[in-house]
Design an enzyme around this catalytic site. Structure first.
Site, mmCIF file in Angstrom:
data_model
loop_
_atom_site.group_PDB
_atom_site.id
_atom_site.type_symbol
_atom_site.label_atom_id
_atom_site.label_comp_id
_atom_site.label_asym_id
_atom_site.label_seq_id
_atom_site.Cartn_x
_atom_site.Cartn_y
_atom_site.Cartn_z
ATOM 1 N N LYS A 103 0.762 -1.059 -0.002
ATOM 2 C CA LYS A 103 0.015 0.104 -0.017
ATOM 3 C C LYS A 103 0.824 1.275 0.021
ATOM 4 C CE LYS A 103 -4.046 1.775 2.723
ATOM 5 N NZ LYS A 103 -4.856 1.553 3.981
ATOM 6 N N SER B 284 -9.811 1.392 3.340
ATOM 7 C CA SER B 284 -8.645 2.341 2.528
ATOM 8 C C SER B 284 -7.578 1.277 1.644
ATOM 9 C CB SER B 284 -8.130 3.181 3.348
ATOM 10 O OG SER B 284 -7.248 2.717 4.160
ATOM 11 N N SER C 295 -9.772 -1.493 7.119
ATOM 12 C CA SER C 295 -9.238 -1.195 5.818
ATOM 13 C C SER C 295 -8.681 -2.393 5.175
ATOM 14 C CB SER C 295 -8.231 0.043 6.015
ATOM 15 O OG SER C 295 -9.095 1.135 6.150
#
Length: 470
Positions: free
Chosen positions: A88, A163, A187
Site C-alpha cells: 500500500k 482504504s 481497511s
C-alpha cells in the site's frame, strides 16, 4: 508453507505463493517468467482497475532475475523468494512518493524502507510497486482526489472497498499473491469482504510499523489463507522502530491444521450501531455459522457490545484529527482535498478541546466493552460489513459526509481492542457480489484465527468458493 495443490493449467498470475515456491524449488518455474506474466496481467487490466499508484516493472524484473540466480544456486532467501508482492502506498518504499491518496500536497518521497518493506526484501519478495488508497485513508472505497477511482476486478462498477483499495484489487485481479495493506477501522477486511479475499488484521503490535498510532495495524490481503499465513511469517518479525510493538513470538504460521470441534464460538450478528445488516449478508453469515455448528463447535449468540454513541464518538475523534491536518494547509491545497473528505472533517473544527478529549476517552470504553464481551470465547463470528459492495464512484456506502461510518461497527471494535480478526468469503449476493465472514479471536491468538479461517476455507460450501475473475 503448504505444498502446491493448483492445476498446471492455472495461469501464472493466479498461482499461490506456495505453488510458485514449489515450482521454483523443482525448477519448473522461474521468478523471471512469473514476473513477466504478472507485468502482462497488470498492463492488460490496469487501465480499468487503477490499482497501482506506482507500478515499478523494471525494478521487479531486476529483483526477479536476482531471485532466479539464487534459486539456481540453492541460495534462496526463503520460500517467498521470487514471489510477487504489492505494498500500500502509505508503506514506505525508499525512493517512492507517499501521497496518502490525496492530491492536496506534493508527496514526500520516502528516504527509507518501512519495516514491512525491509522484511519483504530480506525474504526475497519481488516488490511490484505501491497500491492506491483514498484521501488520508479515511474512506472505505477506492475514490481518491489523486488517483481517481480504483475498481473491483469482479465488476468494475463495484467498489474495491478501502482504504487498502488497490491492494485488494491487486489480489483479486492476480497482480500478486501477496499484498499488504493497513487497517484502522476495517481497511484490509473491507476490501477483502467486497472482493472475495482473505485478510488478517493482526493483534496490535504484531506487525511493526514505523508510524504506529491508536488502532492502526498492517496485514495481508491474499486469495488463500495459506498465503496470508506465509507472509505473516516475515511481516511479524520484530523491528525496533515500532515503539508499540508486542514481544516477538516464534510462531509456526504454516501450522494451519485445527479442528473446530469443541470450540466455544460467539456469534455476533447485531452490532448495536451503524447500518442494519442486509438480508443476503446475514443469510450468508448464518450459513457459515451452521458449518461450524455442524462440525461440533459450541455456538453462543453475543448481544451487542458497542452502541451508536461510541461509534459516533470515534468518528468525531477522527474528524478532529484530520481537521488538524486540513487546517494547516494553504487554501489552494485545501481545494485539492476530495470534497467529501473536506466536508467530513469540517465538523472536527467545531469541537472544542474538552469535547475532543471526551471523544478520545470513548475509545477506551469501546476497547473495554469489546474485550469483556468476547473474552469467554475461542472465536467470534460476524459479518465483516453489513452490506455488500456499493458503486465504485461512491466514497462511502452512504452519500452524506455528515453520517457516522455506519459500515464499520463489526470491524472497528477489534482495531480498538487490539484483537486479531480475519475476513474470508462465505457467499455471494444474488447479483454475484462477494460476502465476507469475520473471524475474531483473543489478543495475540492470531494463529488460532488463521487456523479457524483455514478450516472454514476448506469446509465452506462449494458455492461460497471464489472463482477469480479471468
Amino acid at each position: 508453507m503448504t505444498t502446491s495443490t493448483q492445476s498446471v493449467d492455472t495461469p501464472l498470475h493466479h498461482r499461490s505463493a506456495a505453488d510458485l515456491s514449489a515450482g521454483y524449488a523443482a525448477g519448473h518455474l522461474s521468478p523471471v517468467d512469473v514476473v513477466e506474466a504478472v507485468i502482462a496481467r497488470v498492463e492488460e487490466k490496469e487501465p480499468v482497475l487503477n490499482a497501482f499508484y506506482r507500478f515499478e516493472p523494471e525494478a521487479a524484473r531486476a529483483a526477479a532475475r536476482a531471485s532466479a540466480h539464487r534459486w539456481a544456486d540453492g541460495a534462496q532467501l526463503g520460500p517467498l523468494d521470487g514471489v510477487p508482492v504489492t505494498l500500500k502506498e502509505n508503506i514506505a518504499v525508499k525512493g517512492l512518493p507517499m501521497p496518502g491518496g490525496t492530491a492536496a500536497r506534493d508527496a514526500v518521497v520516502a528516504d527509507h524502507d518501512a519495516p514491512i518493506t525491509e522484511r519483504v526484501r530480506e525474504a526475497g519478495g519481488v516488490v511490484l510497486g505501491t497500491t492506491t488508497m483514498p484521501d488520508w485513508g479515511m474512506l472505505s472505497s477506492g475514490v481518491s482526489s489523486l488517483h481517481g477511482i480504483s475498481r473491483n476486478p469482479w465488476n468494475p462498477a463495484w467498489t474495491t472497498g478501502g482504504s487498502s483499495a488497490g491492494a485488494g484489487a491487486a489480489a483479486a485481479a492476480g497482480y500478486a499473491p501477496l499484498n499488504v495493506g493497513t487497517d484502522i477501522g476495517g481497511s484490509v477486511r473491507l476490501p477483502a469482504t467486497w472482493q472475495g479475499l482473505v485478510a488478517l488484521k493482526p493483534s496490535a503490535g504484531r506487525i511493526a510499523l514505523d508510524t504506529p498510532y491508536l488502532g492502526r495495524a498492517a496485514g495481508p490481503l491474499t486469495r488463500t489463507v495459506a498465503d496470508a499465513a506465509a507472509v505473516m511469517g516475515i511481516l511479524s518479525l520484530p523491528d525496533v522502530r515500532d515503539y508499540t510493538r508486542m514481544p516477538y513470538q516464534d510462531i509456526d504460521w504454516a501450522d494451519l491444521d485445527r479442528d473446530v470441534r469443541g470450540l466455544r464460538i460467539g456469534v455476533h450478528t447485531d452490532a448495536g450501531a451503524g447500518a442494519i445488516t442486509d438480508r443476503e449478508v446475514a443469510t450468508a453469515v448464518e450459513q457459515a455459522v451452521d458449518v461450524f455448528a455442524d462440525a461440533g463447535a459450541e455456538i453462543v449468540e453475543i448481544p451487542p457490545f458497542i452502541n451508536q454513541g461510541l461509534l459516533d464518538d470515534l468518528d468525531d475523534f477522527w474528524r478532529v484529527r484530520f481537521y488538524a491536518q486540513y487546517r494547516a494547509m494553504a487554501p489552494a491545497e485545501q481545494r485539492q482535498v476530495l470534497p467529501y473528505i473536506a466536508q467530513w472533517c469540517a465538523r472536527g473544527g467545531t469541537l472544542d478541546g474538552a469535547t475532543a478529549v471526551e471523544k478520545y476517552d470513548s475509545i477506551a470504553e469501546m476497547r473495554r466493552a469489546t474485550i469483556l464481551a468476547t473474552s469467554g470465547f475461542d472465536l467470534v463470528l460476524s459479518p465483516v460489513a453489513p452490506m455488500a459492495a456499493f458503486p465504485a464512484e461512491q466514497p462511502m456506502p452512504f452519500s452524506d459526509p455528515e453520517t457516522t461510518m455506519t459500515h464499520i461497527a463489526f470491524t472497528v471494535p477489534y482495531n480498538m481492542s487490539g484483537q486479531p480478526a480475519s475476513s474470508v468469503n462465505c457467499g455471494f449476493t444474488s447479483d454475484g457480489r462477494p460476502i465476507g465472514l469475520q473471524i475474531a479471536g483473543r489478543s495475540f491468538q492470531d494463529l488460532a484465527v488463521l487456523q479457524a479461517t483455514a478450516w472454514y476455507e476448506a469446509n465452506r460450501p462449494a458455492d461460497a468458493d471464489p472463482v477469480w475473475p479471468a
